[in-house]
Design a protein around this motif. Structure first.
Motif, PDB file in Angstrom:
ATOM      1  N   VAL A 122       0.843  -1.186   0.000  1.00 31.60           N
ATOM      2  CA  VAL A 122       0.000   0.000   0.000  1.00 31.60           C
ATOM      3  C   VAL A 122       0.880   1.239   0.000  1.00 31.60           C
ATOM      4  O   VAL A 122       2.084   1.156   0.303  1.00 31.60           O
ATOM      5  CB  VAL A 122      -0.928   0.008   1.229  1.00 31.60           C
ATOM      6  CG1 VAL A 122      -1.887  -1.162   1.209  1.00 31.60           C
ATOM      7  CG2 VAL A 122      -0.113   0.012   2.521  1.00 31.60           C
ATOM      8  N   SER A 146      -7.161  -4.089   7.901  1.00 34.88           N
ATOM      9  CA  SER A 146      -6.899  -2.802   7.254  1.00 34.88           C
ATOM     10  C   SER A 146      -7.114  -1.598   8.167  1.00 34.88           C
ATOM     11  O   SER A 146      -7.041  -0.453   7.712  1.00 34.88           O
ATOM     12  CB  SER A 146      -7.806  -2.645   6.026  1.00 34.88           C
ATOM     13  OG  SER A 146      -9.173  -2.702   6.413  1.00 34.88           O
ATOM     14  N   GLY A 205      -3.156   2.842   9.417  1.00 36.78           N
ATOM     15  CA  GLY A 205      -2.778   3.774   8.364  1.00 36.78           C
ATOM     16  C   GLY A 205      -1.697   4.721   8.850  1.00 36.78           C
ATOM     17  O   GLY A 205      -1.474   4.891  10.060  1.00 36.78           O
ATOM     18  N   ASP A 228      -8.590   7.268   2.157  1.00 36.05           N
ATOM     19  CA  ASP A 228      -8.449   5.828   2.397  1.00 36.05           C
ATOM     20  C   ASP A 228      -8.129   5.497   3.849  1.00 36.05           C
ATOM     21  O   ASP A 228      -8.088   4.314   4.215  1.00 36.05           O
ATOM     22  CB  ASP A 228      -7.340   5.250   1.503  1.00 36.05           C
ATOM     23  CG  ASP A 228      -7.668   5.364   0.026  1.00 36.05           C
ATOM     24  OD1 ASP A 228      -8.866   5.444  -0.312  1.00 36.05           O
ATOM     25  OD2 ASP A 228      -6.722   5.390  -0.788  1.00 36.05           O
ATOM     26  N   PHE A 229      -7.867   6.505   4.654  1.00 34.94           N
ATOM     27  CA  PHE A 229      -7.490   6.261   6.046  1.00 34.94           C
ATOM     28  C   PHE A 229      -8.689   5.686   6.801  1.00 34.94           C
ATOM     29  O   PHE A 229      -9.813   6.162   6.667  1.00 34.94           O
ATOM     30  CB  PHE A 229      -7.029   7.558   6.710  1.00 34.94           C
ATOM     31  CG  PHE A 229      -6.048   7.363   7.824  1.00 34.94           C
ATOM     32  CD1 PHE A 229      -4.691   7.471   7.597  1.00 34.94           C
ATOM     33  CD2 PHE A 229      -6.491   7.063   9.104  1.00 34.94           C
ATOM     34  CE1 PHE A 229      -3.775   7.286   8.632  1.00 34.94           C
ATOM     35  CE2 PHE A 229      -5.593   6.878  10.140  1.00 34.94           C
ATOM     36  CZ  PHE A 229      -4.228   6.985   9.911  1.00 34.94           C
ATOM     37  N   THR A 250      -0.836   7.060   3.718  1.00 40.19           N
ATOM     38  CA  THR A 250      -2.217   6.699   3.393  1.00 40.19           C
ATOM     39  C   THR A 250      -3.002   7.948   3.021  1.00 40.19           C
ATOM     40  O   THR A 250      -3.064   8.895   3.819  1.00 40.19           O
ATOM     41  CB  THR A 250      -2.889   6.020   4.595  1.00 40.19           C
ATOM     42  OG1 THR A 250      -2.054   4.973   5.082  1.00 40.19           O
ATOM     43  CG2 THR A 250      -4.247   5.470   4.212  1.00 40.19           C
TER      44      THR A 250
END
Length: 526
Positions: free
Chosen positions: A237, A304, A307, A245-246, A241
């Motif tokens: 990734v 996920s 971040g 998308d965080f 971040t």
């Protein structure tokens, strides 16, 4: 003569009895679905009214939001855990949908009950109003007077809608009456959906224009260096971040809208003097910019909910020194405008780690759903004990005197981020052709850094190549080239942090203090 008259009378009377028309049959009753739909639409319209008022005036909260946040507060921990496991970051959307469905079902029951007694709708709507008012009074973001007026208006509109729908076809023996009812029901549904959608859009619009667009962030006094090309490895990734998308995890069902003209942050409790600062006061202070990885304690192994961003803010220790912290103050308590609380050791503000009152994220003012206008960011601590979004107060107290929001709900009071690693590429379950395969991912251990990452493919551990470090508080990327033979393969990863500790391979759930185990994927090579 008299006898004949009497006879005739009797005969006529008998004839009247015989020829009198029989009573008309009772009119067909309304079908049950008619009353159920009327009740459901009436309750739905009442909910829509509170959504519209919340958006139009901004000082009230919709009934759905108030109920949802109450449910979040009182839900037993096993229920919360199950919801997170089943729905992930969509758990709040599922909660809102569930609340709407339950309310509409309750409305249908009210409509059916009205067949037996006309008192049912007023009684239920009065109870609905009283409950909504009680929830509004416990909500720190709701204006009590506006909320009461909104609830009264909603209850009145709901009752009027139910009465109107019930009147259309006191009985329903004809197709014309049925069509009239369906047209009215459809119009009510469309109006309710439109009012609710408009209210939600107004809430979002108010948040968007909450003066954030006019903010100019100051230059950093000190800043971490730009991310070098060597820090990014193929397949992983992005090192930084993007804000969009965080990950977003909090207890707020809707993003609080903060008015910068009245917003302040206070330092209270065990201090020499209690102080209060406006947003402009914060912007006038000296700030540093730091790259810090944040992680949620609910993050599963390989998940996920982690971040890395470039945060701009006032060093927490310097900020607290403006109030003069008492020597016995062992806990920093952060409070959000919506009442959420965190608590972490005061030492974290002074032990050399990066800890900020952040106002910027990746070169722009904090996004609304990441805590605008200000939040706390502390490297090395899970968000549930440190990351106060929409900050309104910092209280200095003792470790024993206060337990923050998540502690009574079964989570550990101390929340240091554990050393973790993740495989980003390839994805588990993929089928790839034989030959060269790049395995890549990230590893993190904020405040300690990452010294080594190892990958196991079916057997022994092999050391991966590390991307350049961008600091001990940020994650580090890694990669390993593998010549993949045909067959099914299992790939695992583990990291060793700067203190020499290798992450545990013993599986452990997120609760109470963070998940443990090695992220493992399955691949088919054919």
């Amino acid at each position: 003569m008299r006898l004949r008259f009497a006879t005739s009378y009797v005969t006529l009377e008998a004839m009247d009895v015989v020829t009198a028309p029989s009573p008309a049959p009772p009119a067909p009753a309304r079908p049950r679905w008619h009353d159920a739909l009327a009740g459901s639409l009436a309750v739905g319209l009442a909910l829509a009214v509170t959504e519209f008022v919340a958006g139009a005036f901004g000082a009230s909260r919709s009934v759905i939001t108030s109920i949802g946040e109450w449910v979040i507060d009182v839900s037993p921990q096993p229920v919360v855990k199950w919801a997170i496991e089943q729905f992930g970051t969509n758990d709040k959307l599922v909660l809102v949908i569930s609340i709407v469905v339950v309310c509409l079902a309750a409305g249908a029951l009210v409509g059916l009950a009205a067949r037996r007694s006309a008192w049912w709708p007023p009684v239920v709507f009065i109870a609905f109003g009283a409950t909504a008012v009680a929830l509004a009074l416990r909500d720190p973001l709701a204006d009590e007077a506006v909320s009461v007026v909104a609830v009264l208006a909603a209850a009145g509109v709901g009752l009027a809608a139910m009465a109107m729908l019930m009147r259309i076809g006191v009985s329903t023996p004809t197709d014309q009456q049925r069509r009239s009812f369906l047209r009215a029901a459809g119009a009510t549904a469309v109006f309710g959906v439109a009012a609710a959608a408009l209210g939600r859009s107004l809430v979002e619009r108010m948040a968007v224009i909450a003066d954030r667009s006019g903010v100019t962030l100051p230059f950093a006094r000190q800043a971490d260096p730009p991310v070098s090309a060597g820090a990014q490895v193929s397949g992983a990734v992005p090192v930084i971040t993007p804000n969009t998308d965080f990950y977003k995890i909090d207890t707020a069902l809707t993003t609080p809208s903060v008015d910068l003209t009245t917003w302040t942050v206070k330092i209270t409790g065990m201090v020499d003097r209690e102080v209060e600062f406006s947003y402009n006061d914060l912007l006038d202070m000296a700030m540093d910019e730091r790259i810090i990885t944040l992680s949620c304690v609910s993050n599963e192994v390989g998940g996920s909910l982690v971040g890395t961003a470039r945060w701009l803010g006032i060093p927490l220790g310097e900020f607290l020194d403006l109030a003069g912290v008492h020597p016995g103050a062992t806990q920093v308590v952060g409070r959000s405008v919506d009442g959420f609380t965190v608590g972490f050791p005061t030492a974290a503000a002074y032990d050399g780690r990066d800890a900020l009152i952040a106002v910027g994220m990746n070169g722009e003012p904090l996004p609304l759903d990441h805590g605008f206008p200000a939040r706390i960011v502390v490297a090395g601590l899970y968000g549930y004990v440190s990351a106060t979004k929409w900050l309104s107060e910092i209280e200095l107290t003792t470790w024993e005197a206060f337990d923050a929001y998540w502690i009574p709900r079964g989570w550990a009071k101390e929340g240091p981020i554990k050393t973790q690693s993740r495989i980003d590429a390839p994805r588990s379950g993929q089928t790839l052709p034989p030959g060269p395969v790049t395995i890549a991912g990230v590893a993190w251990a904020p405040t300690r850094g990452i010294d080594k990452v190892e990958v196991r493919v079916d057997g022994e551990w092999r050391e991966a190549d590390l991307g350049e470090s961008i600091g001990d508080d940020a994650w580090r990327q890694w990669t390993l080239e593998w010549d993949a033979p045909t067959g099914l393969h299992q790939i695992s990863v583990r990291a060793t942090d700067g203190s020499g500790q290798t992450q545990s391979g013993q599986p452990a759930p997120p609760r109470p203090d963070g998940a443990e185990g090695h992220h493992t994927i399955q691949l088919a090579i054919s």
